[in-house]
Structure formats: structure tokens, C-alpha cells
Design an enzyme around this catalytic site. Structure first.
Site, PDB file in Angstrom:
ATOM      1  N   GLU A 170       0.819  -1.208   0.000  1.00  0.00           N
ATOM      2  CA  GLU A 170       0.000   0.000   0.000  1.00  0.00           C
ATOM      3  C   GLU A 170       0.854   1.260   0.000  1.00  0.00           C
ATOM      4  O   GLU A 170       1.925   1.295   0.592  1.00  0.00           O
ATOM      5  CB  GLU A 170      -0.902   0.028   1.242  1.00  0.00           C
ATOM      6  CG  GLU A 170      -2.009  -0.993   1.171  1.00  0.00           C
ATOM      7  CD  GLU A 170      -2.910  -0.992   2.406  1.00  0.00           C
ATOM      8  OE1 GLU A 170      -4.098  -1.242   2.240  1.00  0.00           O
ATOM      9  OE2 GLU A 170      -2.423  -0.733   3.514  1.00  0.00           O
TER      10      GLU A 170
ATOM     11  N   CYS B 158       3.203   8.783   1.016  1.00  0.00           N
ATOM     12  CA  CYS B 158       3.708   7.928   2.081  1.00  0.00           C
ATOM     13  C   CYS B 158       3.978   6.560   1.453  1.00  0.00           C
ATOM     14  O   CYS B 158       3.056   5.911   0.950  1.00  0.00           O
ATOM     15  CB  CYS B 158       2.641   7.843   3.174  1.00  0.00           C
ATOM     16  SG  CYS B 158       3.113   6.760   4.528  1.00  0.00           S
TER      17      CYS B 158
ATOM     18  N   CYS C   5       6.196  -5.878   8.079  1.00  0.00           N
ATOM     19  CA  CYS C   5       7.264  -5.288   8.907  1.00  0.00           C
ATOM     20  C   CYS C   5       7.638  -6.272  10.000  1.00  0.00           C
ATOM     21  O   CYS C   5       6.770  -6.941  10.563  1.00  0.00           O
ATOM     22  CB  CYS C   5       6.781  -3.977   9.530  1.00  0.00           C
ATOM     23  SG  CYS C   5       8.069  -3.094  10.443  1.00  0.00           S
TER      24      CYS C   5
ATOM     25  N   CYS D  11       5.953  -3.570  16.575  1.00  0.00           N
ATOM     26  CA  CYS D  11       5.410  -2.569  17.511  1.00  0.00           C
ATOM     27  C   CYS D  11       3.918  -2.880  17.721  1.00  0.00           C
ATOM     28  O   CYS D  11       3.171  -2.989  16.755  1.00  0.00           O
ATOM     29  CB  CYS D  11       5.595  -1.159  16.947  1.00  0.00           C
ATOM     30  SG  CYS D  11       7.321  -0.779  16.588  1.00  0.00           S
TER      31      CYS D  11
ATOM     32  N   CYS E 133       0.879  -0.894  16.035  1.00  0.00           N
ATOM     33  CA  CYS E 133       0.896  -0.676  14.582  1.00  0.00           C
ATOM     34  C   CYS E 133       0.351  -1.903  13.862  1.00  0.00           C
ATOM     35  O   CYS E 133       0.808  -3.029  14.104  1.00  0.00           O
ATOM     36  CB  CYS E 133       2.329  -0.395  14.133  1.00  0.00           C
ATOM     37  SG  CYS E 133       2.509  -0.243  12.359  1.00  0.00           S
TER      38      CYS E 133
ATOM     39  N   CYS F  94      -1.217   6.577   9.684  1.00  0.00           N
ATOM     40  CA  CYS F  94      -0.017   5.956  10.270  1.00  0.00           C
ATOM     41  C   CYS F  94      -0.387   4.691  11.025  1.00  0.00           C
ATOM     42  O   CYS F  94      -1.258   4.719  11.888  1.00  0.00           O
ATOM     43  CB  CYS F  94       0.645   6.896  11.266  1.00  0.00           C
ATOM     44  SG  CYS F  94       1.391   8.327  10.542  1.00  0.00           S
TER      45      CYS F  94
HETATM   46  N1  SAH Z   1       9.033   1.678  10.620  1.00  0.00           N
HETATM   47  C1  SAH Z   1       9.136   3.095  10.474  1.00  0.00           C
HETATM   48  C2  SAH Z   1       8.166   3.708   9.488  1.00  0.00           C
HETATM   49  C3  SAH Z   1       6.727   3.241   9.490  1.00  0.00           C
HETATM   50  S1  SAH Z   1       5.556   3.829  10.615  1.00  0.00           S
HETATM   51  C4  SAH Z   1       8.980   3.767  11.847  1.00  0.00           C
HETATM   52  O1  SAH Z   1       8.611   3.113  12.779  1.00  0.00           O
HETATM   53  O2  SAH Z   1       9.286   4.956  11.942  1.00  0.00           O
HETATM   54  C5  SAH Z   1       5.382   5.544  10.485  1.00  0.00           C
HETATM   55  C6  SAH Z   1       5.013   6.187  11.815  1.00  0.00           C
HETATM   56  O3  SAH Z   1       3.681   5.824  12.229  1.00  0.00           O
HETATM   57  C7  SAH Z   1       5.914   5.728  12.932  1.00  0.00           C
HETATM   58  O4  SAH Z   1       6.277   6.809  13.734  1.00  0.00           O
HETATM   59  C8  SAH Z   1       5.020   4.763  13.688  1.00  0.00           C
HETATM   60  O5  SAH Z   1       5.435   4.548  14.970  1.00  0.00           O
HETATM   61  C9  SAH Z   1       3.685   5.464  13.585  1.00  0.00           C
HETATM   62  N2  SAH Z   1       2.547   4.606  13.927  1.00  0.00           N
HETATM   63  C10 SAH Z   1       2.466   3.280  13.828  1.00  0.00           C
HETATM   64  N3  SAH Z   1       1.260   2.835  14.240  1.00  0.00           N
HETATM   65  C11 SAH Z   1       0.557   3.929  14.596  1.00  0.00           C
HETATM   66  C12 SAH Z   1      -0.767   4.127  15.073  1.00  0.00           C
HETATM   67  N4  SAH Z   1      -1.591   3.106  15.269  1.00  0.00           N
HETATM   68  N5  SAH Z   1      -1.169   5.389  15.314  1.00  0.00           N
HETATM   69  C13 SAH Z   1      -0.324   6.438  15.103  1.00  0.00           C
HETATM   70  N6  SAH Z   1       0.919   6.306  14.645  1.00  0.00           N
HETATM   71  C14 SAH Z   1       1.372   5.075  14.385  1.00  0.00           C
END
Ligand code: SAH
Length: 378
Positions: A108, A121, A128, A132, A135, A357
Site C-alpha cells: 500500500e 507515504c 514489517c 510494535c 501498529c 499511520c
Molecule cells: N518503521 C518506520 C516507518 C513506518 S511507521 C517507523 O517506525 O518509523 C510511520 C510512523 O507511524 C511511525 O512513527 C510509527 O510509529 C507510527 N505509527 C504506527 N502505528 C501507529 C498508530 N496506530 N497510530 C499512530 N501512529 C502510528
């Protein structure tokens, strides 16, 4: 528990796609053309079509001899991604594209239009491995790395879309699926093509390209040593190791201090201000003491070369976590600012189409049955 979470840095389970024009250096393109009996100058001509006119269809390249077009198409422009679905929200200002890759992997990317700029984006991996827990992408695990061309093709498609609308793609954020610094070499190659001047790249400004990382400290240092000056975003989410060990499991490997040291190195090398991403989660990381500690640690480590982006947590399927209430968010921001650290709340877009995000999971929904299919191979 954090310690039992398996981080996946290992090699992709499945192979990368066929080589594409955007995977090759100029010399490699010239060599490929020579194999087809074609002269060197064609490499620059093809680059002009690809990076300036955003086309990968050799039939449209009318200055290329008709007799050579099919050979060039097959050798240099294999179809890497097929559009599966295009959804929009915010009155069409935010659009999400779902693509199927050569091996069935789903991917995506999200295009956000603002007055005077447009941000794409993009994804650097399918899935991944960073796990986390807040996410959605992290929940499905790593499918595989994307090739350089699969990353660049996301950009080309969006640039073409914007041009067709009479606009221009101006910003790229590596904040889609995947951990860009776990697919380091290909991401750096892609950044070079995104920023190289025409006709050998899309000519976008370095400062408008943001690489966002969970905090792979050695890779941040390595990136600082490249002759690049893209914007670095670090997904910190909390200033203390105790909580970060669970929120961002890679913290077990590289602590907050190590990540901030690496960010400092990036600032020293590039003179760029680092963005700190902070997904604000109700009763999890939204307390006053964490805001104070965040401001203090960032000020100490990065001085004026830092900016905090607070992202109200976007909901993900099956998670009971929630965004912090507005009043809590305001107080959090105020406290960080009080430590002398600029802090703003990021305007979230695309929630309605699961494009915000942390919501990219590349599930293909069968509209008739309502079934959500797993991405192939997961
Ligand atoms: N792996 C990289 C890039 C992908 S995520 C990273 O972690 O930076 C892009 C951003 O979205 C990151 O800051 C991540 O922590 C955030 N993110 C992930 N899940 C989220 C959620 N449910 N709500 C808000 N931000 C989120």
C-alpha cells in the site's frame, strides 16, 4: 512480553522481482542496452521518459525505434506492480493505492494533497518485522523486502497521478509499511533516484524526503555518512527504556540513549533537524512526567535541532489502545514546548480508509463476501 518478541532482520522469505530499470545504475543500463544491440545514448533517453514523463510503457516512447520497443520493455521495464484498488477520503484529497506485486505480495501507498504540496507515504518492505504492538503493519510480520524499483515505482505512479491532476508530487515520507533502515541499501538507492536531478532522477528536494525509523542506531549513523541530507524521523514514542522496550521492541537492542546519540550524530553530519515521532496513547505514554522527560532528554541530546510530532494514536483492529483525550494532548504538547523543544500535533489523514499511520495492513477485502484475505505468503 518484549523479550519474547522476535524481531525480524533476516533475509526475505521470497525472492525479489525481476530486475527493472530503476534497480540499475547508469552503467548497468548501458550494458543491458548493449546486450540488445542498442547504443549508449538510449539510456539517457529512457531515463528522460521514466523520471521526467513518468512512463514505463515503451510503446509511449515514440523516439525509441518501434523495432526495439518490445525488447526494451521485456529487458528493462517488467510490470512490477498491478493496481488492485484505489480508495479515497477527505474529498479525494487522500487516496490509498493497493498494489499486487509479481509474487502476489500486497503493498500500500498513500497520497495526501495539501494546498501547495503533495506528500506520498511509501512502503519500504511488504509487512514489517519490528512488531510494535500499536501498529497494524507490525502485527502481520515481515513478508519481504521491496526491491529498489518497487519503492521507486510507488513514487513514479504518484508523480504521474499528480501531474495528471495538474499538480506536482513534492514530498516523500518512508512512513508506510516496513522499517526502511532494515532494507537499507535499497532505500538509499531509492532516495538517490528520488532526489537526483532530471533526467536521472525525479529531482525532488532532499529536505522533502523523510526516512522514518524505529531507531536502528548503527543504520542511522551509516545514513549520516552517506552524502545525503534527507530528513530523519525517529519513532521514539516514549523517553524511557522501560516502556519503550514494550512499545518499540527493538529498544531491547538499541536503547533510547543509543538512539538519541545516533540522532545527534545525524544532526552533526547533516545539519538537519531531526523529527521525533510520538504516537500519543491514552494512559500509556501520555503522562506529564513523560512529557517533561521527553523535552528534557531531547533538549539535552539535540539542542535546537529537533522537532516533536505528536500523532494521536490511530485505531488498529483488535487493539484496545486509544488516542489520548484532547485536553491531555494539549497539556503534553505544552510541557514538551516548555523544555524549549518545538512540538506540534500531526494532522492525521486517511483514518476512514485505514490509510493513516500504523493502519497499513494491505488486506484485500472481498467486497461481496466481506472476507479479509491475508496477504499472500504470510
Ligand atoms: N518503521 C518506520 C516507518 C513506518 S511507521 C517507523 O517506525 O518509523 C510511520 C510512523 O507511524 C511511525 O512513527 C510509527 O510509529 C507510527 N505509527 C504506527 N502505528 C501507529 C498508530 N496506530 N497510530 C499512530 N501512529 C502510528
Amino acid at each position: 512480553m518484549a523479550q519474547s518478541v522476535k524481531l525480524n532482520f533476516s533475509a526475505p522469505r521470497r525472492g525479489l522481482p525481476p530486475k527493472h530499470f530503476a534497480d540499475l545504475s547508469h552503467d548497468e543500463r548501458v550494458a543491458k542496452l548493449a546486450e540488445l544491440g542498442l547504443p549508449k545514448f538510449r539510456a539517457k533517453q529512457l531515463a528522460q521518459h521514466y523520471y521526467v514523463h513518468y512512463t514505463n510503457n515503451v510503446e509511449d516512447m515514440t523516439d525509441v525505434p518501434a523495432s526495439a520497443r518490445q525488447d526494451i520493455q521485456d529487458a528493462l521495464f517488467p510490470e512490477l506492480m498491478t493496481p488492485i484498488k484505489h480508495s479515497g477520503t477527505d474529498d479525494g484529497e487522500t487516496t490509498k493505492s493497493l498494489w499486487r506485486l509479481h509474487d502476489g505480495t500486497l503493498l500500500e501507498s498513500v497520497l495526501m494533497r495539501y494546498p501547495g504540496r503533495a506528500t506520498l507515504c511509501i512502503s519500504s518492505q511488504a509487512g514489517c518485522g519490528m512488531a510494535c504492538p500499536f501498529c497494524a503493519t507490525g502485527q502481520g510480520g515481515l513478508d519481504r523486502n521491496l526491491s529498489t524499483a518497487e519503492i521507486v515505482e510507488q513514487v513514479r505512479n504518484a508523480a504521474k497521478e499528480m501531474a495528471a491532476e495538474g499538480g506536482r508530487l513534492s514530498n516523500i515520507v518512508f512512513m508506510g509499511m516496513g522499517e526502511p533502515l532494515a532494507n537499507y541499501k535499497r532505500v538509499v538507492q531509492a532516495v538517490r533516484q528520488i532526489t537526483a536531478p532530471a533526467p536521472f532522477g525525479f529531482g525532488m528536494s532532499m529536505r522533502n524526503v523523510t526516512v522514518s525509523t524505529v531507531g536502528v542506531a548503527p543504520a542511522i549513523r551509516k545514513l549520516a555518512d552517506e552524502d545525503l541530507s534527507c530528513t530523519l524521523a525517529v519513532s521514539l514514542h516514549t523517553p524511557d527504556d522501560e516502556l519503550r522496550d514494550t512499545l518499540v521492541p527493538i529498544n531491547n537492542r538499541w536503547s533510547v540513549e543509543e538512539v538519541l546519540d545516533a540522532a545527534r550524530y545525524y544532526v552533526d553530519k547533516t545539519s538537519r533537524r531531526v523529527s521525533i515521532e510520538y504516537a500519543l496513547i491514552r494512559d500509556k505514554n501520555d503522562q506529564d512526567f513523560r512529557a517533561d522527560m521527553l523535552g528534557r532528554k531531547l533538549h539535552q541530546a539535540l539542542g535546537s535541532k529537533v522537532h516533536v510530532n505528536v500523532i494521536p494514536l490511530n485505531p488498529t483492529p483488535g487493539s484496545e489502545w486509544d488516542a489520548a483525550p484532547k485536553a491531555r494532548q494539549d497539556e503534553f504538547v505544552r510541557r514538551v514546548q516548555a523544555q524549549g523543544v518545538p512540538c506540534t500535533v500531526r494532522d492525521t489523514k486517511g483514518q476512514e480508509i485505514a490509510a493513516a499511520c500504523g493502519q497499513l495492513a494491505a488486506e484485500e477485502r472481498d467486497e461481496d463476501s466481506g472476507d479479509a484475505k491475508e496477504p499472500a505468503g504470510v
